[in-house]
Design a protein around this motif. Structure first.
Motif, PDB file in Angstrom:
ATOM      1  N   VAL A 181      31.427   5.685  54.157  1.00 41.82           N
ATOM      2  CA  VAL A 181      32.023   5.639  52.817  1.00 41.82           C
ATOM      3  C   VAL A 181      30.951   5.280  51.803  1.00 41.82           C
ATOM      4  CG1 VAL A 181      33.644   4.406  51.321  1.00 41.82           C
ATOM      5  CG2 VAL A 181      34.333   5.055  53.628  1.00 41.82           C
ATOM      6  N   LEU A 182      30.197   4.195  52.120  1.00 41.10           N
ATOM      7  CA  LEU A 182      29.140   3.763  51.207  1.00 41.10           C
ATOM      8  C   LEU A 182      28.106   4.863  51.007  1.00 41.10           C
ATOM      9  CD1 LEU A 182      28.617   0.034  52.219  1.00 41.10           C
ATOM     10  CD2 LEU A 182      29.212   0.895  49.962  1.00 41.10           C
ATOM     11  N   GLN A 183      27.719   5.495  52.128  1.00 43.60           N
ATOM     12  CA  GLN A 183      26.719   6.567  52.026  1.00 43.60           C
ATOM     13  C   GLN A 183      27.214   7.690  51.128  1.00 43.60           C
ATOM     14  OE1 GLN A 183      25.836   7.644  56.049  1.00 43.60           O
ATOM     15  NE2 GLN A 183      24.138   6.201  56.201  1.00 43.60           N
ATOM     16  N   THR A 184      28.486   8.082  51.331  1.00 43.67           N
ATOM     17  CA  THR A 184      29.040   9.172  50.525  1.00 43.67           C
ATOM     18  C   THR A 184      29.076   8.803  49.053  1.00 43.67           C
ATOM     19  OG1 THR A 184      30.419   9.708  52.411  1.00 43.67           O
ATOM     20  CG2 THR A 184      31.002  10.746  50.323  1.00 43.67           C
ATOM     21  N   ALA A 228      24.762  10.147  49.689  1.00 43.26           N
ATOM     22  CA  ALA A 228      23.969  10.412  50.875  1.00 43.26           C
ATOM     23  C   ALA A 228      24.870  10.707  52.063  1.00 43.26           C
ATOM     24  CB  ALA A 228      23.047   9.231  51.171  1.00 43.26           C
ATOM     25  N   GLY A 229      26.020  11.316  51.784  1.00 45.68           N
ATOM     26  CA  GLY A 229      26.990  11.605  52.833  1.00 45.68           C
ATOM     27  C   GLY A 229      26.472  12.663  53.804  1.00 45.68           C
ATOM     28  N   THR A 230      26.977  12.596  55.027  1.00 43.81           N
ATOM     29  CA  THR A 230      26.491  13.521  56.041  1.00 43.81           C
ATOM     30  C   THR A 230      27.499  14.634  56.322  1.00 43.81           C
ATOM     31  OG1 THR A 230      27.290  11.887  57.597  1.00 43.81           O
ATOM     32  CG2 THR A 230      24.902  12.000  57.263  1.00 43.81           C
ATOM     33  N   ASP A 266      33.059  14.140  52.482  1.00 41.74           N
ATOM     34  CA  ASP A 266      32.741  14.200  51.046  1.00 41.74           C
ATOM     35  C   ASP A 266      33.953  14.609  50.241  1.00 41.74           C
ATOM     36  OD1 ASP A 266      30.169  13.421  50.829  1.00 41.74           O
ATOM     37  OD2 ASP A 266      29.462  15.280  49.882  1.00 41.74           O
ATOM     38  N   ARG A 267      34.575  15.701  50.711  1.00 39.07           N
ATOM     39  CA  ARG A 267      35.711  16.237  49.970  1.00 39.07           C
ATOM     40  C   ARG A 267      36.885  15.254  49.970  1.00 39.07           C
ATOM     41  NH1 ARG A 267      36.972  21.255  52.555  1.00 39.07           N
ATOM     42  NH2 ARG A 267      34.751  21.481  52.993  1.00 39.07           N
TER      43      ARG A 267
END
Lengths: 356, 257
Positions: free
Chosen positions: A50-53, A57-59, A64-65
């Motif tokens: 969640v934090l990355q997104t 920086a989401g994978t 993401d969507r």
């Protein structure tokens, strides 16, 4: 008058510092809940992702969507609406010197519901797609929102008009609000009686306040209104403290009590009207959050206003998160849950008494 | 910063009824004026007209040359403080309740100066132990002291007190009036207070104003307080005697059968 100087007593500073810590701690809790709210749901997303997104920086494009289109606006709406309802409640309770004052008890919510009913039943804005998973599609949501807002403001205007005629007395404001509340409820019943099944369902679903209705288009409007109102109330915190000490004391301290009441009520009802029009009726948050925080930081508006704002965000965000998972795969509208979560906590705090 | 308070031709009407008519008197700095008269005669109304809580129909309230009635509410509050008859409680600490008196001087937030002025008044009034006590846990006497402390941190040039000793026991009455007497002298404030107790008025005030039918019936220093005047104003025969060097008023008509 010449006054000799003292020192600032250390015990008083420690006492105020403790309140600031409480508020800061609650803010941290909002952040944690925010991440948690985005992470849980039909598809669980680990908090780290969640934090990355959120930081771009989401994978996974799927995550993401989900996050950007569904969960983030909903979580932000819960924070904004919770804050807005709670500050409207704390301001009303203080301005009117009445612990029962809130957007819900003063008829703003009923007025919004009546407006929605008018738009759906009379103006034909509603058509329901009656499946449990996706229960309501109001064909013309803008019309519903605008008419609901108009009726909220009408209720506000009536309250202010009557209280202006009677010298802005708090009793008149509260009692007019209560009377309007039942008048609009009766109006909703009347309209529902003559509505078709689908219209009836649409009205009922509209009144279940749901932060999931927020979109990236409506969020900024709500956020700006809530932020401006919060600043306004914080700016007036000394005046509200003075009014708490009695109208005459406040006047002796240079506060224009009548003006402060009328402007404060206008701002508070405007905030509530925007939230109700966009999200539907969400009860209890405005009433209960100020009382919860009174138990923790006391009645001093310097701390009570920001503390209530944070408590509103916490209560609505937590309620919404629980509402989304408690009967999975179905998603409950948050309004169904605010009272369920808030009431026991509230009663517990009432029993525990005040912290001094 | 010591200024003379002069009230001229003050007139107040409620609906179409004259409540106060052509009231005029003046108060020197450091002086306590007692406004006396029976219930409902307009004593409280008079006090509220002086800081424009009520708006007089005519007249001026001059602080030296400046007419207070022409000033904004916040400006008035920087010069005049008012202790109402009924002091409301709440869940504030005494320190915060007194700090509220700094309201007319506060910009965005309290300064070090505000806090230290509040601290000084607590020390002066011997209430340091009460600083962090919630005012809803206080006795009537303590609450009244908080209200007076709040009025004093306003740094007023004029102090208005409406029945500062109602609801207080004898010891607290004397204590509160002694404090008022002291601060008024120490800080050269012009004080106007309404009182029911003529004996307390005789002990603690410098000048006396008797109000009857909305007008000043008679005003002056100790020598105007006679049994004749009191009987005229209150409609009750009294005797004025002296006990241990203190003048006191005793009603003579009330016999208990």
């Amino acid at each position: 008058m010449h006054t000799e100087f003292g020192t600032v007593p250390a015990d008083y500073l420690a006492y105020t510092r403790k309140k600031v810590f409480w508020i800061a701690g609650s803010l941290v809790l909002v952040f944690v809940l925010f991440i948690l709210a985005i992470s849980v749901g039909a598809i669980a997303i680990p908090p780290v992702d969640v934090l990355q997104t959120l930081f771009g920086a989401g994978t996974s494009t799927k995550w993401d969507r989900i996050i950007w289109n569904i969960r983030l606006p909903q979580a932000l709406a819960a924070i904004v609406a919770g804050t807005g309802l709670a500050i409207a409640g704390v301001a009303m309770q203080s301005i009117l010197r009445n612990p029962l004052a809130s957007p819900f008890t003063l008829g703003i919510s009923s007025a919004g519901a009546f407006g929605a009913a008018v738009s759906i039943i009379v103006l034909g804005a509603g058509k329901v797609q009656s499946t449990v998973a996706n229960p309501v599609t109001i064909t013309n949501p803008y019309l519903t929102t605008i008419v609901a807002f108009a009726f909220c403001m009408l209720a506000t205007a009536v309250i202010l008009l009557f209280s202006h005629l009677k010298g802005a007395s708090p009793e008149i404001m509260v009692l007019t609000g209560v009377a309007l509340s039942s008048l609009f409820s009766a109006g909703v019943m009347f309209l529902q009686y003559f509505s078709s099944d689908t219209q009836l369902a649409a009205v009922v679903f509209w009144t279940f306040g749901d932060v999931g209705r927020a979109t990236w288009e409506t969020l900024p409007l709500m956020a700006v209104v809530v932020a401006a109102a919060t600043l306004y109330f914080i700016y007036n915190r000394w005046n509200y403290n003075a009014i708490d000490a009695g109208d005459e004391t406040a006047q002796g301290l240079g506060v224009d009590v009548q003006r402060t009441r009328i402007v404060g009520m206008t701002v508070a009802t405007l905030v509530a009207a925007v939230i109700v029009a966009l999200l539907g009726v969400i009860g209890f948050v405005g009433l209960v959050c100020p009382h919860m925080m009174r138990r923790v930081v006391g009645d001093d508006q310097r701390y009570l206003i920001p503390a209530s704002a944070v408590a509103g965000a916490i209560l609505l965000l937590a309620s919404d998160t629980v509402a989304r998972v408690i009967v999975a795969p179905y998603i409950l509208p948050v309004a169904v849950l605010t009272a369920f979560l808030g009431a026991p906590l509230f009663i517990f705090l009432l029993f525990r008494g005040y912290k001094r | 910063m010591t200024k003379m308070l002069t009230i001229n031709e003050l007139k107040f009407m409620y609906r179409n009824r004259d409540v106060l008519d052509r009231i005029a008197f003046s108060v020197r700095p450091g002086q306590v004026v007692a406004v006396l008269g029976p219930n409902g005669v307009g004593k409280t109304t008079l006090l509220k007209c002086l800081n424009r809580i009520l708006k007089p129909r005519e007249g001026t309230v001059l602080l030296d040359e400046e007419n207070l009635l022409d000033l904004g509410t916040m400006e008035i509050a920087r010069k005049v403080s008012y202790v109402p008859q009924r002091v409301e409680t709440g869940r504030l600490t005494a320190f915060d309740a007194v700090l509220l008196g700094r309201r007319p001087h506060i910009g965005w937030d309290v300064t070090h100066r505000d806090l230290s002025i509040v601290d000084a008044i607590f020390k002066k009034m011997g209430m340091e132990d009460l600083r962090l006590v919630s005012i809803d846990e206080m006795s009537g006497g303590e609450l009244q002291k908080v209200a007076i402390a709040r009025a004093l941190v306003q740094e007023p040039q004029v102090l208005l007190l409406d029945e500062p000793t109602s609801n207080l026991d004898l010891k607290n009455q004397v204590e509160i009036l002694t404090i008022i007497r002291e601060v008024v002298r120490d800080h050269n404030i012009a004080a106007v207070m309404t009182l029911h107790d003529l004996n307390q008025a005789l002990r603690f005030a410098d000048t006396f104003i008797f109000i009857k039918d909305g007008r000043v019936f008679v005003q002056g220093s100790h020598d105007i307080v006679t049994s004749l005047i009191i009987e005229e104003v209150y409609g009750l025969p009294v005797m004025i005697g002296e006990l241990c060097g203190v003048r006191c008023v005793i009603p003579t008509a009330c016999k208990i059968s």
